[in-house]
Design a protein around this motif. Structure first.
Motif, short mmCIF file in Angstrom:
data_model
loop_
_atom_site.label_atom_id
_atom_site.label_comp_id
_atom_site.label_asym_id
_atom_site.label_seq_id
_atom_site.Cartn_x
_atom_site.Cartn_y
_atom_site.Cartn_z
N GLY A 377 0.81 -1.22 0.00
CA GLY A 377 0.00 0.00 0.00
C GLY A 377 0.84 1.26 0.00
O GLY A 377 0.67 2.13 -0.86
N SER A 397 -1.28 -3.14 -6.44
CA SER A 397 -2.52 -2.66 -5.83
C SER A 397 -3.51 -3.78 -5.59
O SER A 397 -4.30 -3.73 -4.64
CB SER A 397 -3.17 -1.59 -6.72
OG SER A 397 -2.33 -0.47 -6.86
N TYR A 400 -3.06 -5.36 -1.97
CA TYR A 400 -3.61 -4.78 -0.74
C TYR A 400 -5.08 -4.41 -0.86
O TYR A 400 -5.74 -4.14 0.15
CB TYR A 400 -2.79 -3.56 -0.28
CG TYR A 400 -2.95 -2.30 -1.09
CD1 TYR A 400 -3.88 -1.34 -0.73
CD2 TYR A 400 -2.15 -2.04 -2.20
CE1 TYR A 400 -4.02 -0.17 -1.45
CE2 TYR A 400 -2.27 -0.88 -2.92
CZ TYR A 400 -3.21 0.05 -2.54
OH TYR A 400 -3.34 1.21 -3.27
#
Length: 431
Positions: A377, A397, A400
């Motif tokens: 993140g 991406s 997370y």
């Protein structure tokens, strides 16, 4: 005569100072008028596509702030008038004070933002963004991969929602699962459901309908809710690490420290801080102006990606984004690392090798999830703020935003015997 008058005077004062039914009716009607009027404004704006502009977006949030502001004080006052009791607990008083100041500050900032929006709209209309929608390019532009990605992410979404709902059901229905750890766990499950539901359903709809557009207001809403649930997830992980620290390092004081009132206050403070962070991120994105045909190289709207696509100068916005990331990301990470450092030092003092193995197994799995969540993140968040690479960080991406919420039910709960027994009891009742 003097004795009679003196004996009646306290009663007279009490009658004069006590609220009448007229007072109760007046404040009740004012409260109902406030709530119903603001709810009508929210319903009207959300249901009419012609009102999906920035001005009405701010007005919707102002209506929510007004409802929260008046609901913080008036219901308690009406209850006191009706029951003739004027008592409020210490914790409830602190909660009321926190909420009152929060909604007052929130409403003040919204009024300031609306004034700034009017200033920009009428004084400098040439600087307004003409963009009404964005194009979300997604993970792949290959049409042959679309059905595979759709099936994969749909199954991940259903597993995440089902697993977290089962945890919430087990915790709320079983009396043995009411310690603080499971209370935080149920709130984490709610945050995970909200976090993944902010991005994945829109991506699945775009993949199925072959339309990749999202409205400007829809993009801002996604940015706001993404940061709200992401920050709430982060703060709840920090709270759970603190709970485990108290349980292992201070077991004799655990019941006193982690009683229900502080636990509820911790969750409330986490939510308020998350709401503040989401509005701060929104304030970074709102002043930006965009060119036409804006293509977002991502499967959802994110503040750093929008900064890279803006036509205006974003140096100040980037600095603010770094500051928010350092504060709202760095402080929880520091708290988690500090808690687990103390936990490890306490575990090393345990003489039993079996106890060490069990404790390290539990803490290691949880710490690995925390490292994956914060590592991917913060890495994507900070790198995309300074990098203009088209697809950099999109795959990370997924880790997370989808994988971590899917793993949390297995890591935190389904390996737990109490959770398993509660789920078995629920299944036995249904069958």
């Amino acid at each position: 005569m003097s004795l009679n008058s003196s004996s009646r005077s306290p009663q007279t004062i009490q009658n004069c100072s006590s609220p009448t039914p007229t007072t109760f009716g007046m404040f009740l009607s004012m409260y109902l008028d406030t709530v119903s009027g603001n709810l009508l404004s929210i319903l009207t704006i959300s249901s009419d596509s012609h009102l999906h502009t920035l001005l009405y977006f701010f007005l919707t949030n102002l209506s929510l702030a007004d409802i929260g502001f008046t609901s913080t004080t008036t219901p308690k006052m009406l209850n006191n008038i009706h029951t003739h009791r004027k008592i409020i607990s210490y914790v409830d008083c602190l909660i009321q004070l926190s909420l009152l100041n929060f909604f007052w500050m929130y409403g003040s900032l919204l009024l300031t933002t609306m004034a700034y929006d009017c200033c920009i709209r009428y004084i400098e209309p040439q600087n307004l963004s003409s963009v009404s929608e964005f194009l979300l390019l997604g993970l792949s532009e290959d049409p042959e991969l679309e059905p595979l990605l759709f099936g994969l992410f749909l199954s991940m979404y259903l597993i995440t929602v089902t697993g977290n709902l089962l945890i919430i059901l087990a915790v709320t229905s079983d009396w043995y699962l009411h310690p603080p750890m499971y209370f935080f766990l149920s709130n984490l499950s709610l945050a995970d459901i909200g976090f993944i539901s902010t991005t994945v359903p829109k991506m699945l709809v775009n993949s199925q309908t072959q339309r990749k557009s999202i409205t400007y207001v829809g993009c801002l809403t996604q940015v706001s809710f993404f940061n709200l649930f992401g920050s709430l997830n982060s703060l709840l992980l920090t709270t759970m690490a603190y709970d485990q620290f108290v349980a292992i390092c201070h077991p004799l004081h655990y019941i006193v420290i982690m009683n229900p009132h502080p636990c509820g206050l911790l969750v409330l403070i986490s939510f308020l801080i998350s709401l503040l962070e989401s509005q701060l991120h929104l304030s970074v994105v709102l002043p930006l102006s965009f060119c036409t045909d804006v293509e977002v190289p991502h499967f959802f709207c994110e503040a750093p990606q929008l900064l890279n696509l803006a036509c205006s100068d974003t140096s100040t916005n980037t600095i603010l984004l770094y500051c928010f990331g350092a504060i709202f990301g760095g402080v929880p990470v520091s708290g988690i690392l500090c808690s687990y450092t103390q936990i490890v030092s306490s575990i090393l003092r345990v003489l039993s090798s079996g106890g060490k193995y069990k404790a390290f197994s539990t803490c290691g799995s949880r710490l690995s999830v925390v490292c994956l969540f914060y590592g991917t993140g913060l890495g994507v968040y900070l790198s995309s703020a300074v990098s203009s690479s088209a697809r950099k960080g999109t795959v990370a991406s997924v880790m997370y935003t989808m994988v971590i919420p899917m793993l949390n039910p297995f890591i935190y709960s389904l390996r737990n015997r109490d959770i398993k027994r509660a789920l078995q009891r629920i299944l036995s009742r249904t069958t």
